[in-house]
Write a protein that holds these residues in place. Structure first.
Motif, PDB file in Angstrom:
ATOM      1  N   TYR A  58     -12.951   4.374  -6.768  1.00  0.00           N
ATOM      2  CA  TYR A  58     -13.092   4.208  -8.222  1.00  0.00           C
ATOM      3  C   TYR A  58     -12.103   5.032  -9.037  1.00  0.00           C
ATOM      4  CZ  TYR A  58     -17.443   1.925  -6.849  1.00  0.00           C
ATOM      5  OH  TYR A  58     -18.360   1.117  -6.241  1.00  0.00           O
ATOM      6  N   ASP A  59     -11.320   5.904  -8.422  1.00  0.00           N
ATOM      7  CA  ASP A  59     -10.256   6.577  -9.163  1.00  0.00           C
ATOM      8  C   ASP A  59      -9.245   5.532  -9.629  1.00  0.00           C
ATOM      9  OD1 ASP A  59     -11.258   9.139  -8.799  1.00  0.00           O
ATOM     10  OD2 ASP A  59      -9.894   9.644  -7.160  1.00  0.00           O
ATOM     11  N   VAL A  60      -8.659   5.755 -10.792  1.00  0.00           N
ATOM     12  CA  VAL A  60      -7.584   4.903 -11.296  1.00  0.00           C
ATOM     13  C   VAL A  60      -6.282   5.651 -11.058  1.00  0.00           C
ATOM     14  CG1 VAL A  60      -6.611   3.739 -13.312  1.00  0.00           C
ATOM     15  CG2 VAL A  60      -9.095   3.822 -13.004  1.00  0.00           C
ATOM     16  N   VAL A  61      -5.350   4.985 -10.373  1.00  0.00           N
ATOM     17  CA  VAL A  61      -4.109   5.647  -9.977  1.00  0.00           C
ATOM     18  C   VAL A  61      -2.891   4.807 -10.361  1.00  0.00           C
ATOM     19  CG1 VAL A  61      -5.112   6.989  -8.083  1.00  0.00           C
ATOM     20  CG2 VAL A  61      -4.302   4.676  -7.632  1.00  0.00           C
ATOM     21  N   LEU A  62      -1.788   5.506 -10.591  1.00  0.00           N
ATOM     22  CA  LEU A  62      -0.492   4.866 -10.796  1.00  0.00           C
ATOM     23  C   LEU A  62       0.256   4.956  -9.477  1.00  0.00           C
ATOM     24  CD1 LEU A  62       1.666   3.671 -12.785  1.00  0.00           C
ATOM     25  CD2 LEU A  62       2.484   6.040 -13.051  1.00  0.00           C
ATOM     26  N   PHE A  63       0.719   3.811  -8.984  1.00  0.00           N
ATOM     27  CA  PHE A  63       1.414   3.799  -7.699  1.00  0.00           C
ATOM     28  C   PHE A  63       2.577   2.819  -7.721  1.00  0.00           C
ATOM     29  CE2 PHE A  63      -2.105   0.849  -7.632  1.00  0.00           C
ATOM     30  CZ  PHE A  63      -1.586  -0.313  -7.090  1.00  0.00           C
ATOM     31  N   ARG A  64       3.496   3.064  -6.809  1.00  0.00           N
ATOM     32  CA  ARG A  64       4.659   2.183  -6.641  1.00  0.00           C
ATOM     33  C   ARG A  64       4.289   1.154  -5.588  1.00  0.00           C
ATOM     34  NH1 ARG A  64       9.389   1.434  -8.649  1.00  0.00           N
ATOM     35  NH2 ARG A  64      11.149   0.882  -7.362  1.00  0.00           N
ATOM     36  N   TYR A  65       4.550  -0.135  -5.900  1.00  0.00           N
ATOM     37  CA  TYR A  65       4.166  -1.216  -4.998  1.00  0.00           C
ATOM     38  C   TYR A  65       5.157  -2.364  -5.142  1.00  0.00           C
ATOM     39  CZ  TYR A  65       0.913  -4.257  -2.470  1.00  0.00           C
ATOM     40  OH  TYR A  65       0.320  -5.085  -1.551  1.00  0.00           O
TER      41      TYR A  65
END
Length: 145
Positions: A58-65
């Protein structure tokens, strides 16, 4: 006067600030996290994520994809592989833990000025409730088909 930067330039600046250990405040764009997060209403406060920092479902994360940056919620974790999804979406992504560059730590409402910390019980309750109802609606739709 508002200035618009191309995404690659914008995220170069954001990731540089995060790499220096700074918290970054960015306006939300897109609708994949609605209704929890809304474009035009919410500014996101992102904090750098040290490699040893613990992530939770449930954490909201910014990631490279696949060459772009995405801000979505973790819906499942399997070792170093995360399964993420936007609150308004059905599709998922499977980034690695090492692809995560920041975690959402607060939301600032641009209309009211209210700041909501993402580590509060209120935020966690809203998040779990929202994700639960979305999943339940999807399952009911599948049963009806």
């Amino acid at each position: 006067m508002d200035k618009t930067l191309p995404n690659d330039v914008f995220f170069q600046l954001v990731t540089r600030q995060l790499a220096e250990g700074n918290t970054v405040n960015v306006p939300l764009t897109g609708s994949s996290m609605s209704p929890t997060l809304m474009q035009g209403r919410d500014n996101l406060v992102l904090a750098p994520l040290p490699s040893q920092a613990k992530l939770r479902r449930y954490d909201v994360v910014l990631f490279r994809y696949h060459g772009t940056y995405i801000l979505h919620r973790i819906v499942k974790m399997d070792g170093d592989t995360l399964v993420t999804r936007g609150d308004a979406l059905i599709s998922t992504e499977t980034p690695l833990r090492s692809d995560v560059v920041a975690k959402l730590v607060a939301i600032s409402d641009t209309q009211t000025g209210k700041v909501t910390q993402c580590d509060t019980l209120w935020w966690k309750w809203l998040t779990v409730k929202g994700v639960f109802w979305k999943q339940l609606k999807r399952k009911i739709k599948r049963l009806i088909r």
